[in-house]
Scaffold this active site. Structure first.
Site, mmCIF file in Angstrom:
data_model
loop_
_atom_site.group_PDB
_atom_site.id
_atom_site.type_symbol
_atom_site.label_atom_id
_atom_site.label_comp_id
_atom_site.label_asym_id
_atom_site.label_seq_id
_atom_site.Cartn_x
_atom_site.Cartn_y
_atom_site.Cartn_z
ATOM 1 N N GLY A 166 0.808 -1.211 0.000
ATOM 2 C CA GLY A 166 0.000 0.000 0.000
ATOM 3 C C GLY A 166 0.841 1.262 0.000
ATOM 4 O O GLY A 166 0.403 2.335 0.351
ATOM 5 N N ARG A 294 -8.511 -9.168 1.434
ATOM 6 C CA ARG A 294 -9.661 -8.589 2.160
ATOM 7 C C ARG A 294 -10.627 -7.987 1.136
ATOM 8 O O ARG A 294 -10.291 -7.896 -0.050
ATOM 9 C CB ARG A 294 -9.182 -7.491 3.095
ATOM 10 C CG ARG A 294 -8.662 -6.300 2.310
ATOM 11 C CD ARG A 294 -8.195 -5.139 3.151
ATOM 12 N NE ARG A 294 -7.955 -3.966 2.313
ATOM 13 C CZ ARG A 294 -6.858 -3.766 1.591
ATOM 14 N NH1 ARG A 294 -5.901 -4.673 1.590
ATOM 15 N NH2 ARG A 294 -6.718 -2.684 0.850
HETATM 16 C C1 MV4 Z 1 5.366 0.809 -7.846
HETATM 17 C C2 MV4 Z 1 5.181 1.866 -8.765
HETATM 18 C C3 MV4 Z 1 6.082 1.970 -9.831
HETATM 19 N N1 MV4 Z 1 7.080 1.068 -9.952
HETATM 20 N N2 MV4 Z 1 6.363 -0.066 -8.001
HETATM 21 C C4 MV4 Z 1 3.085 0.207 -4.564
HETATM 22 C C5 MV4 Z 1 2.022 0.291 -3.507
HETATM 23 C C6 MV4 Z 1 0.896 0.834 -4.285
HETATM 24 N N3 MV4 Z 1 -0.173 1.392 -3.496
HETATM 25 C C7 MV4 Z 1 1.567 1.872 -5.100
HETATM 26 N N4 MV4 Z 1 2.759 1.266 -5.521
HETATM 27 C C8 MV4 Z 1 3.525 1.493 -6.609
HETATM 28 N N5 MV4 Z 1 4.532 0.653 -6.798
HETATM 29 C C9 MV4 Z 1 7.204 0.076 -9.045
HETATM 30 N N6 MV4 Z 1 8.213 -0.797 -9.197
HETATM 31 C C10 MV4 Z 1 4.120 2.757 -8.579
HETATM 32 C C11 MV4 Z 1 3.281 2.549 -7.518
HETATM 33 C C12 MV4 Z 1 2.181 3.472 -7.355
HETATM 34 C C13 MV4 Z 1 2.435 4.721 -6.845
HETATM 35 C C14 MV4 Z 1 3.716 5.040 -6.459
HETATM 36 C C15 MV4 Z 1 3.949 6.296 -5.963
HETATM 37 C C16 MV4 Z 1 2.918 7.217 -5.843
HETATM 38 C C17 MV4 Z 1 1.662 6.869 -6.188
HETATM 39 C C18 MV4 Z 1 1.392 5.625 -6.694
HETATM 40 C C19 MV4 Z 1 0.098 5.250 -7.054
HETATM 41 C C20 MV4 Z 1 -0.138 3.995 -7.559
HETATM 42 C C21 MV4 Z 1 0.926 3.096 -7.728
#
Ligand code: MV4
Length: 501
Positions: A166, A294
């Site tokens: 998350g 969940r």
């Molecule tokens: C990432 C990503 C880009 N590259 N992982 C992981 C938890 C989830 N809620 C969001 N996550 C992300 N993991 C990799 N390798 C982009 C997200 C991501 C996100 C990241 C930073 C800020 C906002 C985001 C919103 C959705 C997804």
């Protein structure tokens, strides 16, 4: 088959009421649990009986396993629904329920534990041939190993906590200089937050879409998906708006991702309702991100387009019954969108806005559902998530859904606390949003368009004043240089100097 006659809902707020509504429809008695701060909460009034479980802070109440099991034992509940958040993904809680002979409405403790460890979840998916974000093999122990991966994969990379999820404990690393300090910081953060400092690295997927698939599986080997939810409108990992179908999706991509999501659930022996989260990049390549064991906050948009009550399905699966429909019988009808209404001040960095609800009128009409729990005179407690309600709107097309959502937000009147309603209206008026042309960078990219009308107005007024002054100075300069300018003679002095303030 395990008959379930009485369900204790180990949660509060809108989801507690939402679960209790389905229980009531099924003729199942309901037990509410409440903390000191929730004595006047609606879920306490809605339930057939209510049990006090402790002081307001969550660790002393909604996270206190013994207090909740005491209430289950005393009330004679034969099942517990954990909702989302709190203990909903706590394997120990699921085990303790089983040990007490109480049905935990959710997957097995083993699956909860395995999917809660983001590294073992990735390993399980890799074994099942499911695409995962390119990353390190297992836990990163040596810093050199992280450097080798980052050089191989190329920066930027993301360091994540195995016990996180998350977005918690995530850090973006742009170059080698940042790598070691970021690893050390992430490790101590993970230890502090989760009691587990295991880390892994992934190649950063730039401006991805956050698309998740709803899964439903019974204990007889039937697993199916109930299509996707687009969740890219997020602020600091907090989803604000979700919709289904996703504007990005094509029928072909949907079929492939749906089949992948089903395979992911089967690979871990999933039962009940769950969600497979994917990242989708701008070439429509998708990667497994996490599996949530969940019910999700945003589940109502899936319910609306498929007509399936997901809580009812969770309970029927927990009773050991087979699913009563097949994948071929499921269709998305129309378009549904959810706006999360928070008691936060969007014009003050979304700070929580505690206080008493003095007035509330909620929208209604064709295709409109509000899952809330506040009422006039209710004091929003400061101890828990500030979400007041969810506004779920359905339309026969995305355009109709957006126009109906605008009307519903316009009608949504809540006074006594500041809410995110006006901010959501601004999103509805953003060209990138209405065109369906957005990804997880939407909020960042549309800062200007999302500024409050107040802020915009102030900024515009400032601009007008500055422009007028610049115009004045330019005219004055031209005047001073012109021939017809005659300085005012002052009998005491040769010339009068004009003092520019
Ligand atoms: C990432 C990503 C880009 N590259 N992982 C992981 C938890 C989830 N809620 C969001 N996550 C992300 N993991 C990799 N390798 C982009 C997200 C991501 C996100 C990241 C930073 C800020 C906002 C985001 C919103 C959705 C997804």
């Amino acid at each position: 088959m395990k008959q379930i006659r009485k369900v204790l809902v180990a949660n509060r707020g809108e989801i507690a009421i939402r679960v209790m509504r389905t229980c009531r429809e099924m003729g199942i008695a309901t037990v509410a649990v409440y903390s000191e701060a929730d004595r006047t909460s609606l879920h306490v009034r809605y339930a057939d009986e209510a049990w006090y479980i402790g002081k307001s802070p969550s660790p002393e109440s909604y996270l206190h396993i013994d207090h909740i099991l005491d209430a289950a034992r005393k009330s004679g509940a034969d099942a517990i629904h954990p909702g989302y958040g709190f203990l909903s993904e706590n394997a120990v809680f699921a085990e303790r329920c089983a040990a007490e002979g109480i049905t935990f409405i959710g997957p097995s403790p083993e699956v909860i534990r395995q999917m809660g460890d983001k590294i073992s979840a990735r390993e399980a998916m890799k074994r099942a041939g499911i695409p995962v974000v390119p990353g390190t093999e297992g836990v990163v122990v040596e810093e050199q190993e992280a450097l080798d991966f980052a050089r191989e994969a190329g920066f930027p990379v993301m360091v994540k906590a195995a016990a996180g999820g998350g977005g918690k404990g995530m850090r973006l690393i742009h170059n080698e200089e940042e790598l070691y300090p970021a690893l050390r910081a992430a490790r101590s953060e993970a230890l502090a937050a989760f009691g587990d400092d295991a880390l892994y690295l992934e190649k950063f997927i730039t401006t991805p879409h956050h698309i998740e698939f709803q899964i439903l599986a019974d204990e007889h080997g039937h697993t199916l998906h109930l299509f996707e939810r687009e969740c890219s409108i997020q602020r600091r990992h907090q989803k604000m708006i979700e919709e289904t179908p996703s504007p990005l999706m094509t029928p072909e991509l949907r079929a492939r991702m749906g089949e992948t999501a089903v395979r992911a659930a089967q690979a871990v022996g999933y039962t009940g309702a769950g969600t497979i989260e994917f990242l989708v990049d701008d070439t429509l390549q998708y990667y497994f991100l996490e599996m949530n064991t969940r019910l999700q906050v945003e589940h109502p948009i899936t319910e609306r387009v498929t007509g399936v009550d997901l809580v009812k399905q969770q309970i029927l699966v927990a009773m050991g019954l087979p699913l009563s429909f097949t994948q071929e019988e499921l269709f998305q009808r129309g378009h549904a969108m959810e706006c999360r209404i928070y008691a936060e001040d969007p014009d003050n960095n979304f700070l929580p806005s505690a206080g008493k609800i003095s007035r509330i009128t909620e929208p209604t009409g064709l295709g409109i559902r509000t899952d809330g729990y506040v009422y006039e005179g209710y004091e929003i407690p400061i101890f828990y998530d500030p979400m007041i309600s969810k506004l779920i709107v359905w339309g026969s097309s995305r355009e109709e859904t957006i126009s109906r959502m605008k009307r519903a937000l316009y009608e949504y009147k809540i006074t006594g606390v500041k809410t995110s309603v006006r901010f959501l209206e601004r999103i509805m008026n953003c060209p990138d949003f209405t065109a369906g042309n957005y990804d997880t960078s939407f909020i960042e990219k549309n800062k200007a368009c999302l500024e409050s009308s107040e802020t915009c107005r102030n900024a515009c007024e400032d601009m007008v004043i500055i422009a007028a002054y610049i115009d004045y100075r330019e005219k004055l300069g031209r005047l001073l240089e012109s021939k017809e300018f005659q300085p005012v003679q002052n009998r005491w002095k040769k010339t009068t100097h004009i003092h520019h303030f």
